[in-house]
Scaffold this motif. Structure first.
Motif, PDB file in Angstrom:
ATOM      1  N   ARG A  23      34.091  39.637  34.798  1.00  0.00           N
ATOM      2  CA  ARG A  23      34.949  39.627  35.988  1.00  0.00           C
ATOM      3  C   ARG A  23      36.215  38.815  35.726  1.00  0.00           C
ATOM      4  O   ARG A  23      37.319  39.224  36.113  1.00  0.00           O
ATOM      5  CB  ARG A  23      34.182  39.057  37.185  1.00  0.00           C
ATOM      6  CG  ARG A  23      34.945  39.140  38.492  1.00  0.00           C
ATOM      7  CD  ARG A  23      34.027  38.921  39.694  1.00  0.00           C
ATOM      8  NE  ARG A  23      33.236  37.711  39.576  1.00  0.00           N
ATOM      9  CZ  ARG A  23      31.913  37.698  39.398  1.00  0.00           C
ATOM     10  NH1 ARG A  23      31.240  38.833  39.283  1.00  0.00           N
ATOM     11  NH2 ARG A  23      31.256  36.549  39.312  1.00  0.00           N
ATOM     12  N   GLU A  26      38.527  40.935  33.439  1.00  0.00           N
ATOM     13  CA  GLU A  26      39.147  42.074  34.122  1.00  0.00           C
ATOM     14  C   GLU A  26      40.170  41.618  35.156  1.00  0.00           C
ATOM     15  O   GLU A  26      41.206  42.275  35.348  1.00  0.00           O
ATOM     16  CB  GLU A  26      38.070  42.938  34.759  1.00  0.00           C
ATOM     17  CG  GLU A  26      37.221  43.655  33.714  1.00  0.00           C
ATOM     18  CD  GLU A  26      36.203  44.600  34.309  1.00  0.00           C
ATOM     19  OE1 GLU A  26      36.342  44.934  35.498  1.00  0.00           O
ATOM     20  OE2 GLU A  26      35.278  44.996  33.574  1.00  0.00           O
ATOM     21  N   ALA A  29      43.251  41.028  33.310  1.00  0.00           N
ATOM     22  CA  ALA A  29      43.890  42.276  32.889  1.00  0.00           C
ATOM     23  C   ALA A  29      44.729  42.884  34.002  1.00  0.00           C
ATOM     24  O   ALA A  29      45.690  43.604  33.731  1.00  0.00           O
ATOM     25  CB  ALA A  29      42.825  43.276  32.444  1.00  0.00           C
ATOM     26  N   ARG A  30      44.402  42.572  35.257  1.00  0.00           N
ATOM     27  CA  ARG A  30      45.107  43.174  36.385  1.00  0.00           C
ATOM     28  C   ARG A  30      46.147  42.246  37.007  1.00  0.00           C
ATOM     29  O   ARG A  30      46.856  42.654  37.926  1.00  0.00           O
ATOM     30  CB  ARG A  30      44.088  43.553  37.462  1.00  0.00           C
ATOM     31  CG  ARG A  30      43.105  44.595  37.001  1.00  0.00           C
ATOM     32  CD  ARG A  30      42.110  44.878  38.110  1.00  0.00           C
ATOM     33  NE  ARG A  30      41.224  45.954  37.707  1.00  0.00           N
ATOM     34  CZ  ARG A  30      39.901  45.932  37.829  1.00  0.00           C
ATOM     35  NH1 ARG A  30      39.330  44.857  38.327  1.00  0.00           N
ATOM     36  NH2 ARG A  30      39.179  46.943  37.452  1.00  0.00           N
ATOM     37  N   LEU A  38      45.045  49.053  33.249  1.00  0.00           N
ATOM     38  CA  LEU A  38      43.747  49.045  32.570  1.00  0.00           C
ATOM     39  C   LEU A  38      43.143  50.436  32.754  1.00  0.00           C
ATOM     40  O   LEU A  38      42.645  50.774  33.823  1.00  0.00           O
ATOM     41  CB  LEU A  38      42.841  47.971  33.176  1.00  0.00           C
ATOM     42  CG  LEU A  38      41.403  47.894  32.660  1.00  0.00           C
ATOM     43  CD1 LEU A  38      41.371  47.593  31.172  1.00  0.00           C
ATOM     44  CD2 LEU A  38      40.620  46.846  33.439  1.00  0.00           C
ATOM     45  N   THR A  41      37.386  50.769  30.541  1.00  0.00           N
ATOM     46  CA  THR A  41      36.497  49.645  30.253  1.00  0.00           C
ATOM     47  C   THR A  41      35.197  50.236  29.742  1.00  0.00           C
ATOM     48  O   THR A  41      34.533  50.982  30.469  1.00  0.00           O
ATOM     49  CB  THR A  41      36.230  48.807  31.515  1.00  0.00           C
ATOM     50  OG1 THR A  41      37.462  48.310  32.035  1.00  0.00           O
ATOM     51  CG2 THR A  41      35.301  47.639  31.198  1.00  0.00           C
ATOM     52  N   TYR A  52      38.327  47.091  26.147  1.00  0.00           N
ATOM     53  CA  TYR A  52      39.300  47.338  27.211  1.00  0.00           C
ATOM     54  C   TYR A  52      40.502  48.074  26.624  1.00  0.00           C
ATOM     55  O   TYR A  52      40.931  47.778  25.507  1.00  0.00           O
ATOM     56  CB  TYR A  52      39.781  46.027  27.833  1.00  0.00           C
ATOM     57  CG  TYR A  52      38.691  45.207  28.466  1.00  0.00           C
ATOM     58  CD1 TYR A  52      38.250  45.488  29.754  1.00  0.00           C
ATOM     59  CD2 TYR A  52      38.092  44.156  27.778  1.00  0.00           C
ATOM     60  CE1 TYR A  52      37.240  44.731  30.341  1.00  0.00           C
ATOM     61  CE2 TYR A  52      37.086  43.401  28.360  1.00  0.00           C
ATOM     62  CZ  TYR A  52      36.666  43.694  29.644  1.00  0.00           C
ATOM     63  OH  TYR A  52      35.668  42.957  30.216  1.00  0.00           O
ATOM     64  N   THR A 321      39.162  51.897  36.383  1.00  0.00           N
ATOM     65  CA  THR A 321      38.301  51.276  35.383  1.00  0.00           C
ATOM     66  C   THR A 321      37.210  52.261  34.980  1.00  0.00           C
ATOM     67  O   THR A 321      36.028  51.979  35.097  1.00  0.00           O
ATOM     68  CB  THR A 321      37.655  49.977  35.906  1.00  0.00           C
ATOM     69  OG1 THR A 321      36.952  50.283  37.120  1.00  0.00           O
ATOM     70  CG2 THR A 321      38.687  48.912  36.180  1.00  0.00           C
TER      71      THR A 321
END
Length: 325
Positions: A23, A26, A29-30, A38, A41, A52, A321
């Motif tokens: 979590r 990710e 990544a955002r 992204l 995944t 990723y 994702t």
């Protein structure tokens, strides 16, 4: 409308079971830029590993020797979050690895050149090594001599197989908090920490990752098949292959297809099936761990279009994702 030049980054972390750690990665990544998407995944529990795929625009400026891309900041942020959340010393999985963030690779998309992506990769490698203090090794077009990924992994002991087919703890060969690495990194300290390990980062043309299950617990037999499939073992040109345990009582031939337009998944599938039959084994249907190059471009452009449409109404667009080809 002209399609933008794009850069793609595939980033692999040595964790696939901790929901909290994933979590954090990710979210990073955002977090950094709406133009960084992204698009995939891929979680592999048996390997305890996640891949990723991030994509963004690549902008050339005549006044700057390095292409501009929000991917530089985004990848740095994802790596930093992963290093903070993952302890390599506590890791165990059926896939070899050298670091908590094991592998980062940049690819050109949609008319971008490998040279442009290589400059971006080299900058990101320097950022990670110097600011996050992780020994960072460059390969491919990002390395001044074009060193290959397999070559640097071999020097660092990546392919040294444990007896029980499970990699545990820190580095495979050399390197602790007090022991220098056998090869000097391109950026960062000469001695890695046991919790972070080292990071390998490069730039190449597109690579497909294709894995073929083999229904057996005999990992050594699958390693023999993988050796014969790989170019290094006299098999298919531009194919790298490893035999790895995968799941309860199973194994697979995990392949990098370095020139998928010339030697693709179909040829790999056929050869693995034939070699498996020779040993009295049954090979299953193979699978890709990412979308195709063309679909990734399409997904990125589609996502940006959706973001632009939603933002015109004052809302935030959701992120994609997906985890299948």
């Amino acid at each position: 409308m002209l399609r933008p030049m794009l850069a793609c980054c595939k980033l692999y972390v040595s964790e696939g079971r901790s929901a909290a750690a994933l979590r954090a990665v990710e979210q990073a990544a955002r977090r950094h830029h709406p133009a960084v998407v992204l698009v995939n995944t891929f979680v592999d529990d048996a390997y305890n590993r996640v891949g990723y795929t991030l994509v963004s625009r690549l902008t050339l400026d005549a006044a700057s020797p390095t292409p501009a891309s929000p991917l530089r900041r985004a990848v740095f942020g994802v790596v930093g979050a992963a290093l903070e959340a993952i302890d390599l010393g506590a890791h165990a999985g059926a896939h070899p690895r050298l670091g908590a963030v094991d592998h980062v690779c940049f690819h050109p998309l949609a008319g971008a050149s490998l040279r442009d992506v290589a400059a971006l990769a080299a900058d990101v490698g320097a950022d990670i090594g110097d600011k996050l203090q992780v020994p960072t090794f460059l390969y491919g077009a990002a390395h001044r001599e074009g060193r290959t990924l397999a070559a640097i992994r071999r020097q660092l002991g990546y392919f040294t197989s444990p007896r029980d087919a499970q990699w545990r703890g820190p580095l495979l060969a050399g390197g602790t908090d007090t022991t220098p690495l056998p090869v000097a990194p391109d950026a960062g300290p000469d001695t890695p920490s046991a919790s972070k390990g080292v990071l390998v980062l490069g730039a190449t043309a597109w690579v497909d990752n294709y894995n073929v299950p083999v229904r057996t617990a005999d990992v050594d037999a699958v390693r023999r098949i993988a050796r014969r499939v790989s170019e290094r073992g006299g098999g298919l040109r531009s194919v790298q292959a490893m035999g790895l345990a995968h799941g309860d009582g199973g194994a697979e031939v995990a392949c990098n297809l370095l020139d998928p337009q010339s030697v693709g998944a179909g040829q790999v599938q056929d050869m693995v099936e034939r070699l498996a039959r020779e040993q009295g084994l049954d090979a299953g249907e193979g699978y890709f761990t990412d979308f195709s190059e063309e679909k990734i471009v399409h997904m990125y452009l589609e996502k940006l279009s959706a973001q632009a449409e939603v933002s015109s109404y004052g809302f935030d667009a959701p992120h994609s994702t997906e985890n299948h080809r």
